[in-house]
Design a protein around this motif. Structure first.
Motif, PDB file in Angstrom:
ATOM      1  N   GLN A  14     -13.462   7.322   1.265  1.00  0.00           N
ATOM      2  CA  GLN A  14     -13.613   6.404   0.127  1.00  0.00           C
ATOM      3  C   GLN A  14     -14.148   5.055   0.582  1.00  0.00           C
ATOM      4  N   SER A 100      -3.685  17.351   6.114  1.00  0.00           N
ATOM      5  CA  SER A 100      -2.748  17.360   7.235  1.00  0.00           C
ATOM      6  C   SER A 100      -1.345  16.986   6.789  1.00  0.00           C
ATOM      7  N   ASN A 102       0.015  14.257   5.765  1.00  0.00           N
ATOM      8  CA  ASN A 102       0.519  12.994   6.318  1.00  0.00           C
ATOM      9  C   ASN A 102       1.166  13.159   7.680  1.00  0.00           C
ATOM     10  N   THR A 146      -4.789  13.065   8.433  1.00  0.00           N
ATOM     11  CA  THR A 146      -6.119  13.472   8.846  1.00  0.00           C
ATOM     12  C   THR A 146      -6.867  12.317   9.508  1.00  0.00           C
ATOM     13  N   GLY A 147      -7.050  11.222   8.759  1.00  0.00           N
ATOM     14  CA  GLY A 147      -7.740  10.071   9.343  1.00  0.00           C
ATOM     15  C   GLY A 147      -7.082   9.662  10.645  1.00  0.00           C
ATOM     16  N   GLU A 179       2.594   3.700   1.310  1.00  0.00           N
ATOM     17  CA  GLU A 179       2.124   4.795   0.469  1.00  0.00           C
ATOM     18  C   GLU A 179       2.609   6.096   1.086  1.00  0.00           C
ATOM     19  N   ASN A 206      -4.502  -3.490   4.198  1.00  0.00           N
ATOM     20  CA  ASN A 206      -4.558  -3.299   2.741  1.00  0.00           C
ATOM     21  C   ASN A 206      -3.879  -4.439   1.987  1.00  0.00           C
ATOM     22  N   ASN A 228     -11.777  -1.392  -1.714  1.00  0.00           N
ATOM     23  CA  ASN A 228     -12.814  -0.892  -0.813  1.00  0.00           C
ATOM     24  C   ASN A 228     -14.099  -1.707  -0.915  1.00  0.00           C
TER      25      ASN A 228
HETATM   26  N1  LIG Z   1      -8.194   0.552   1.467  1.00  0.00           N
HETATM   27  C1  LIG Z   1      -7.986   1.823   1.151  1.00  0.00           C
HETATM   28  N2  LIG Z   1      -6.895   2.442   1.607  1.00  0.00           N
HETATM   29  C2  LIG Z   1      -6.715   3.734   1.272  1.00  0.00           C
HETATM   30  C3  LIG Z   1      -7.620   4.438   0.462  1.00  0.00           C
HETATM   31  N3  LIG Z   1      -7.159   5.696   0.310  1.00  0.00           N
HETATM   32  C4  LIG Z   1      -6.036   5.773   1.018  1.00  0.00           C
HETATM   33  N4  LIG Z   1      -5.755   4.592   1.602  1.00  0.00           N
HETATM   34  C5  LIG Z   1      -4.632   4.282   2.494  1.00  0.00           C
HETATM   35  O1  LIG Z   1      -4.606   5.328   3.425  1.00  0.00           O
HETATM   36  C6  LIG Z   1      -3.276   5.718   3.709  1.00  0.00           C
HETATM   37  C7  LIG Z   1      -3.124   7.173   3.362  1.00  0.00           C
HETATM   38  O2  LIG Z   1      -3.976   7.906   4.172  1.00  0.00           O
HETATM   39  P1  LIG Z   1      -5.106   8.893   3.645  1.00  0.00           P
HETATM   40  O3  LIG Z   1      -6.419   8.397   4.126  1.00  0.00           O
HETATM   41  O4  LIG Z   1      -4.946   9.113   2.198  1.00  0.00           O
HETATM   42  O5  LIG Z   1      -4.697  10.204   4.432  1.00  0.00           O
HETATM   43  P2  LIG Z   1      -5.638  11.294   5.079  1.00  0.00           P
HETATM   44  O6  LIG Z   1      -6.341  10.723   6.231  1.00  0.00           O
HETATM   45  O7  LIG Z   1      -6.457  11.908   4.002  1.00  0.00           O
HETATM   46  O8  LIG Z   1      -4.598  12.336   5.661  1.00  0.00           O
HETATM   47  P3  LIG Z   1      -3.794  13.510   4.933  1.00  0.00           P
HETATM   48  O9  LIG Z   1      -3.979  13.327   3.455  1.00  0.00           O
HETATM   49  O10 LIG Z   1      -2.403  13.330   5.381  1.00  0.00           O
HETATM   50  O11 LIG Z   1      -4.402  14.767   5.438  1.00  0.00           O
HETATM   51  C8  LIG Z   1      -2.403   4.777   2.929  1.00  0.00           C
HETATM   52  O12 LIG Z   1      -2.035   3.722   3.777  1.00  0.00           O
HETATM   53  C9  LIG Z   1      -3.299   4.275   1.823  1.00  0.00           C
HETATM   54  O13 LIG Z   1      -2.949   2.968   1.441  1.00  0.00           O
HETATM   55  C10 LIG Z   1      -8.761   3.753  -0.008  1.00  0.00           C
HETATM   56  O14 LIG Z   1      -9.613   4.276  -0.715  1.00  0.00           O
HETATM   57  N5  LIG Z   1      -8.898   2.457   0.379  1.00  0.00           N
END
Ligand SMILES: Nc1nc2c(ncn2[C@@H]2O[C@H](COP(=O)(O)OP(=O)(O)OP(=O)(O)O)[C@@H](O)[C@H]2O)c(=O)[nH]1
Ligand SMILES: Nc1nc2c(ncn2[C@@H]2O[C@H](COP(=O)(O)OP(=O)(O)OP(=O)(O)O)[C@@H](O)[C@H]2O)c(=O)[nH]1
Ligand SMILES: [Mg+2]
Ligand SMILES: [Mg+2]
Lengths: 453, 501
Positions: A14, A100, A102, A146-147, A179, A206, A228
Motif C-alpha cells: 500500500q 503469515s 502476523n 509477511t513484511g 494494530e 505511523n 501513505n
Molecule cells: N502506514 C501504513 N501502515 C500500514 C498500512 N497497512 C498496514 N500498516 C501497518 O502495518 C502493520 C501490520 O502489518 P501488515 O503490513 O498489515 O502485515 P503483513 O506484512 O501483510 O503480514 P501478515 O498480514 O501478517 O502476513 C501495522 O503496524 C499497521 O499499522 C498502510 O497502508 N500504511
C-alpha cells in the motif's frame, strides 16, 4: 542508476503504490518552476531511477510486489493500472494463498525458504531491466508477519545475491497502541535481523505521520491512504533527483550510494529518520509563501529538539556549548532533550535554493565528536520544485531520533517475553527463546550505542 | 484465497448453521452483483456444474452455476437435518455432506445394538427426547461407529478446497450429540488435518436447561475444547435471548422512529431465502451467524487492514489453553441514514464493551484483558479506531505485559443493510464465572452420582473420564484465578538485558 523497489506485505504494497504514484505525479506535473532543460534532465533521471518504459509508452514501476495473501496485491495492481499514467509489470508480483498471520517466524522460517526462488527470480528480472543498478529499496511494516519476517529473509537473500548493491529498508513503525498484539516481538526480530544485512533502515512512525495528517493536513477522518500519501511525499522529496555537491550540474547517478555515503559512516549506526517542511493541504499552498531562512530555521530546530513536525517545536533546546561536558552544565534539562547527530543530509528543492546558507547545519556541536563535522553534513539541491511546493526542504538524519521509539519497543517486547506469552506461536515455526535473546542483545547494543553518542 | 469448512453437529449446531448459510448467501449476493463466482465466495462455497451427471466438477471461474456450502451436517436424528433439506436451503447442501444415524452406511458396528439399548433406557428413565443426551453416547458410541464415515466426508470436503485454512465447528455443549460427537470431530480434525485451524462456536447450557445431564456433557466436552481447539467462542442462550428482547423493545417502543431498516437488524431474517415461518431460535441463531460472518469478513473481502483467520489465534491466544474469546457485536440495529456522525460511531465502540452486548453473561470491563481484537467493517478509518482505543483504554484493565494488547482490522465491505459494524473479541478473565457455574452444576449431580450409570454403561467410558474432565476444568479456572490475582498488584517491569559497554 536505477533502484528496484521490493514491496512486501499489506503495508509495503500500500505504501509502495503511493510512492510510485507520488513520484509519477511529480514528474508529470507542470509545477516544476524551472527551465525546460532542467525539467527534462529531472524527468530523465527520475525515469531511469524508478520506471522502465513499456511498449505501450506507459512507464512501468521498477518494483517487485510480494505478499502471502492475494487480496492486497490484486487491489494494488488494479488501482495502479486505473491511473493510466504508470503501472506495475504484469509479471512482477508474487502472492500465496494465506498470509503469515502476523507471525514473524512464519514469514521468516516458512514462507521465506519456501518461496525464495520465485521471489529472487522476479527480483533478478527487474534487475536485468536496469542498465545500471544502484540498489534495492524494500518497503515493509515490521508489525505483521509477511513484511517483517519474509522481508527480513528477502533482505538477507538480496545481500547474498547482490553483495555490491546497496540495500535500504524502508520500515513502517507500528502505532504505539497497536494494530497487532505481537508487534513488539515482530519488530524486535525484524530490526535485529535487518541490522545484519541492510545498509540502512529508513523509518516512518505511523503515530507521527498520523499526527501530521491531523495537525498539518487537517484531515478529519484519517485513512491509511492519507497516511501513505504523506509518507510517499516525504520519500519522494528524498529520492527524486537532486544535485549532490560533487556531481555539480548533473543529477546524482547513484542515489542509494550517495545516501549511504552521506549518512552511514559506521555500521553500528544505521537508523535513519526523515523530516520535511513545509507540509500542508494542497488548497492552502496557493495562499502561502515561504522563505528559505525561515524554513531552515525550523528544520534545524526540528533536528536538535527532535520535533516530528513544524508545529509544536521546543525552541528552548540548544546544542551544548563547545567544551562543556553534560554533567557539569547547569542546563542539563535542556541538554537531555538535545538530539545528537551522527550525520545529516538536507535536500532543498525549488526556487532560489542556491542562495541558501546551510552553515547552521554544519555546526560541530550538533554532532558526535568522533566524526569530522565536514563529513557529517551533506546537502543536495535542485531548482526543480517538488510536488506543488514552490520551496521545500527535507532532512534525513542519522541521529538519536529513533532512540526512544526503539527503547519502547524493546522494553515492551521484553516485558512480554518475561511472561513467556505468545512464545509458543514462534517456536511452532522454529524460532526459539535463544533467537529472541540474540535479537534482544543486538538491539540493546544499538540502543546503548545511540545513547552514548 | 483460503477456504473454510463448517462442521455443524446436533440440533443446535445445525440450526445455527442453517442461519449462517442463509445470511452468508445474502451477504455475498449483496456484494456480488454480477453473479460471478469470485474469490470471496469461494471461501465458504463451491461452484458446481450441476448440468453434468453426479457430483459435478468444480468451476473456478466465471458465472455462478450452483453454489454448494463447504459444510458437513452431522446429527444422530434426522429431524433437523431433514427439515433443512426440505427447506429453502436444500440446494446448498447435497446428500454427500450429511451424516445422520440412519444414513450411515456400514451399520454393523457391534456397539450399535448396545447403543440402542442405552438409548431406550436413558429415554425411559430421564424422559428426554431420543437419542439420549449423553455425551458418552455421542462421543464413544457414535464417534467410533461413524469415524470412517466422518473422516471420508471431511476428506472429500477438504479436497474441494485449494487452501483449506479453518474448520468451524458449531455445536451445543448441553446436547449429547453436539457435545459428544462435536468434540469427537474436533479430535478427529486434529489427527487428520493438524495444519488446519479449529474454531469452535459452543452454545453453553443455561441454568434451567431442559437437558438434565447437560452439566456432565458440557464438562466432559470442555476438556476436549481445552486440549484440541485453537479458539472457542462461547455463547450463552440467555445472553442471546436478552439481546433479542432488547431489540424488540427498541423497535416497539417507537423510540427509533421510522428510521430503522428492519432488515439491518442483526437478528433479522428479512430478505433471506426463508419462506417458512420463523422458528423460536431463529432470531438468536442469526446473532451467532452474524458473529461468524463478521469474524471471517476481513479474510473474505478487501480492506485497508486485513485480518486473516490465522491472525486471530496468533494475536489473541498468549498461552495455548487460554483460547476462550468473549465476543460482542455492535450495533444491534442501525438507523437508515448512511452518513454516520462520529458520535454514533463512537457509541458502537462503547457498546461493544458493555455487559449487555456480550454473547455470554460477562462483564469484560470489570475483569482482566489478556488481549482484545476489534474487527471493523464498513466506512470506518484508522483514525476512528485510534480515537476510540484512546478513549476506552482508561476504563479497561489489561494484563501488565500486554498493556497495548489491541488487534484491529478494517474491512471495507459492511454487513448487509449497515454502513458499519464492529465485532469485539476479548480474551478476558470474565469467562471464568461461566465455567465456575458449570462446575458447580456438575458437582451437584456428580456428588450424588446422579445419572452417572448411563454414561458408565458405554464402552470405554469410565469414572476416570469424569474426574479427569472436572480437574481439567478446575485447572482452567485456576489459571484465570491466577491472572485475576495479578490484577491489583503493583507492576514491576522485569529488568532489561545489560550490555557490556
Ligand atoms: N502506514 C501504513 N501502515 C500500514 C498500512 N497497512 C498496514 N500498516 C501497518 O502495518 C502493520 C501490520 O502489518 P501488515 O503490513 O498489515 O502485515 P503483513 O506484512 O501483510 O503480514 P501478515 O498480514 O501478517 O502476513 C501495522 O503496524 C499497521 O499499522 C498502510 O497502508 N500504511
Ligand atoms: N442458540 C440455540 N441453542 C439451541 C438450539 N437448539 C438447541 N439449543 C440448545 O442446545 C442444547 C440442547 O442441545 P441440542 O443441540 O438440542 O442437542 P443435540 O446436540 O442434538 O444432542 P442430543 O441430545 O443427542 O439431541 C440446549 O442448551 C438448547 O438450549 C438452537 O437452535 N439455537
Ligand atoms: Mg497481510
Ligand atoms: Mg438432538
Amino acid at each position: 542508476m536505477s533502484i528496484v523497489a521490493v514491496q512486501l506485505g499489506q503495508c509495503g504494497n500500500q505504501v509502495g503504490h503511493e510512492v510510485f504514484n507520488t513520484i509519477c505525479g511529480d514528474v508529470r506535473g507542470t509545477h516544476g518552476l524551472c527551465s525546460k532543460k532542467e525539467n527534462e534532465a529531472y524527468h530523465d533521471a527520475c525515469t531511469e531511477r524508478f520506471f522502465s518504459e513499456a511498449e505501450s509508452g506507459v512507464p512501468v514501476a521498477r518494483a517487485v510486489l510480494v505478499d502471502m495473501e492475494p487480496k492486497v496485491i490484486s487491489q494494488t495492481l488494479s488501482i495502479a493500472a486505473r491511473s493510466g499514467h504508470w503501472k506495475y509489470d504484469d509479471q512482477s508480483h508474487f502472492c500465496q494463498k494465506q498470509g503469515s498471520g502476523n507471525n514473524w517466524a512464519n514469514g521468516y522460517s516458512v514462507h521465506g525458504p519456501r518461496n525464495k526462488e520465485v521471489i529472487m527470480n522476479l527480483v533478478q528480472k527487474e534487475v536485468e531491466k536496469c542498465d545500471r543498478l544502484s540498489g534495492f529499496f524494500t518497503i515493509m511494516s515490521m508489525a505483521g508477519g509477511t513484511g517483517s519476517g519474509l522481508g527480513a529473509f528477502v533482505t538477507q537473500c538480496l545481500r547474498d545475491a547482490f553483495p555490491t548493491s546497496f540495500i535500504l529498508n524502508h520500515v513502517i513503525w507500528p502505532y504505539g497502541t497497536g494494530e497487532v498484539i505481537v508487534q513488539n516481538y515482530n519488530s524486535v526480530l525484524t530490526l535485529s535481523h535487518l541490522y545484519q544485512s541492510s545498509d540502512a533502515l529508513l523509518v516512518h512512525e505511523n503515530d507521527v505521520i498520523h499526527k501530521i495528517c491531523a495537525q498539518l493536513m487537517h484531515i478529519k477522518q484519517i485513512s491509511f491512504r492519507d497516511v501513505n500519501q504523506v509518507i510517499a511525499h516525504q520519500l519522494g522529496s528524498v529520492f527524486q533527483p537532486a544535485h549532490t555537491a560533487e556531481a555539480g550540474l548533473h543529477y546524482s547517478r547513484n542515489p542509494l550510494g550517495d545516501l549511504m555515503e552521506a549518512l552511514v559512516p559506521h555500521p553500528e549506526f544505521k537508523m535513519l529518520g526523515l523530516r520535511n517542511i513545509p507540509q500542508m493541504p494542497e488548497n492552502s499552498l496557493a495562499y502561502s509563501t515561504f522563505s528559505w531562512p525561515g524554513l531552515l530555521k525550523h528544520l534545524r530546530q526540528m533536528l536538535i529538539a527532535n520535533a516530528k513536525m513544524e508545529e509544536g517545536i521546543d525552541w528552548q533546546v540548544r546544542p551544548p556549548c563547545p567544551g562543556s561536558s553534560i554533567s557539569s552544565s547547569h542546563s542539563t534539562n535542556k541538554l537531555l532533550h538535545f538530539n545528537t547527530s551522527i550525520a545529516n543530509l538536507v535536500i532543498l528543492r525549488g526556487k532560489d535554493m542556491h542562495s541558501v546558507d546551510l552553515g547552521s547545519f554544519r555546526d560541530p556541536s550538533l554532532y558526535t565528536s568522533w566524526l569530522n563535522p565536514q563529513d557529517a553534513f551533506n546537502a543536495w539541491k535542485t531548482p526543480r520544485a517538488f510536488n506543488k511546493y514552490e520551496k521545500s526542504a527535507s532532512l534525513v538524519s542519522n541521529s538519536q531520533f529513533l532512540l526512544k521509539p526503539l527503547d519502547n519497543v524493546v522494553g515492551k517486547a521484553w516485558n512480554m517475553f518475561a511472561s513467556k506469552a505468545y512464545i509458543h506461536q514462534y517456536t511452532k515455526f522454529g524460532i526459539e527463546e535463544e533467537d529472541f535473546l540474540d535479537s534482544f542483545t543486538t538491539l540493546e547494543q544499538v540502543i546503548s550505542s545511540y545513547t552514548n553518542l | 484465497m483460503t477456504q473454510s469448512v463448517v462442521v455443524q453437529v446436533g440440533q443446535c449446531g445445525n440450526q445455527v448453521g442453517c442461519r449462517f448459510w442463509d445470511l452468508a448467501l445474502r451477504e455475498h449476493a449483496a456484494v456480488n452483483k454480477k453473479g460471478i463466482y469470485d474469490e470471496a465466495l469461494s471461501s465458504f462455497f463451491r461452484n458446481v456444474d450441476t448440468r453434468s451427471a453426479g457430483d459435478g466438477p468444480d468451476i473456478y471461474k466465471g458465472k455462478i452455476c450452483s453454489l454448494k456450502a463447504r459444510a458437513l451436517l452431522i446429527d444422530m436424528e434426522e429431524g433437523v437435518v431433514n427439515e433443512i433439506l426440505q427447506g429453502p436451503l436444500r440446494d446448498v447442501f447435497d446428500s454427500k455432506q450429511l451424516i445422520t444415524d440412519v444414513s450411515g452406511s456400514g451399520n454393523n458396528c457391534p456397539v450399535q445394538a448396545e447403543n440402542q439399548l442405552i438409548s431406550k433406557y436413558v429415554e425411559g428413565i430421564l424422559g428426554i427426547a431420543s437419542p439420549p443426551s449423553s455425551r458418552a453416547v455421542g462421543y464413544k458410541v457414535y464417534g467410533c461407529q461413524y469415524r470412517e464415515n466422518i473422516v471420508e466426508k471431511l476428506r472429500k470436503t477438504a479436497e474441494h478446497c485449494d487452501c483449506l485454512q479453518c474448520f468451524f465447528i458449531i455445536h451445543s455443549m448441553g446436547g449429547g450429540t453436539g457435545s459428544g460427537l462435536g468434540t469427537f470431530v474436533l479430535n478427529l480434525l486434529e489427527d487428520e488435518f493438524p495444519e488446519v485451524y479449529r474454531f469452535v462456536t459452543s452454545v453453553y447450557p443455561s441454568g434451567e436447561d431442559d437437558v438434565i445431564t447437560s452439566p456432565y456433557n458440557s464438562v466432559l466436552a470442555m476438556k476436549e475444547l481445552n486440549e484440541h481447539a485453537d479458539c472457542v467462542l462461547p455463547i450463552e442462550n440467555e445472553s442471546l435471548f436478552d439481546i433479542v428482547n432488547k431489540i424488540h423493545q427498541m423497535i416497539n417502543s417507537g423510540k427509533l422512529g421510522s428510521t430503522v431498516k428492519p432488515n439491518s437488524l442483526v437478528t433479522s431474517s428479512a430478505g433471506t431465502a426463508k419462506t417458512v415461518q420463523e422458528k423460536p431460535f431463529d432470531a438468536m441463531n442469526n446473532i451467532i451467524a452474524n458473529l461468524l460472518l463478521n469474524l471471517t469478513s476481513s479474510a473474505r473481502f478487501e480492506g485497508s487492514l486485513n485480518m486473516d483467520l490465522n491472525e486471530i489465534s496468533m494475536n489473541l491466544v498468549p498461552f495455548p489453553r487460554l483460547h476462550y474469546l468473549v465476543s460482542s457485536l455492535t450495533p444491534l440495529y442501525t438507523l437508515a441514514d448512511v452518513n454516520i456522525p462520529s458520535r454514533r460511531l463512537d457509541q458502537m465502540f462503547s457498546d461493544a464493551f458493555s455487559r449487555d452486548h456480550q454473547l455470554i453473561r460477562a462483564d469484560p470491563k470489570h475483569s482482566l484483558y489478556l488481549a482484545c481484537a476489534l474487527l471493523v467493517r464498513g466506512n470506518v478509518q484508522v483514525s476512528d479506531l485510534r480515537r476510540n482505543i484512546e478513549r476506552l483504554k482508561p476504563s479497561l484493565h489489561f494484563i501488565s505485559w500486554n498493556q497495548e494488547g489491541w488487534k484491529t482490522s478494517l474491512c471495507s465491505v459492511p454487513p448487509v443493510g449497515h454502513s458499519h459494524s464492529l465485532l469485539a473479541l476479548a480474551n478476558n478473565t470474565c469467562v471464568k464465572p461461566t465455567f465456575m457455574e458449570l462446575k458447580d452444576r456438575f458437582m451437584k449431580l456428580y456428588k450424588k452420582k446422579a445419572h452417572l450409570h448411563h454414561y458408565l454403561q458405554v464402552d470405554g467410558m469410565e469414572q476416570g473420564c469424569f474426574s479427569e474432565a472436572i480437574s481439567s476444568l478446575s485447572d482452567l479456572i485456576e489459571e484465570y484465578n491466577e491472572l485475576d490475582a495479578s490484577k491489583g498488584g503493583l507492576r514491576t517491569d522485569p529488568s532489561r538485558l545489560k550490555i557490556a559497554v
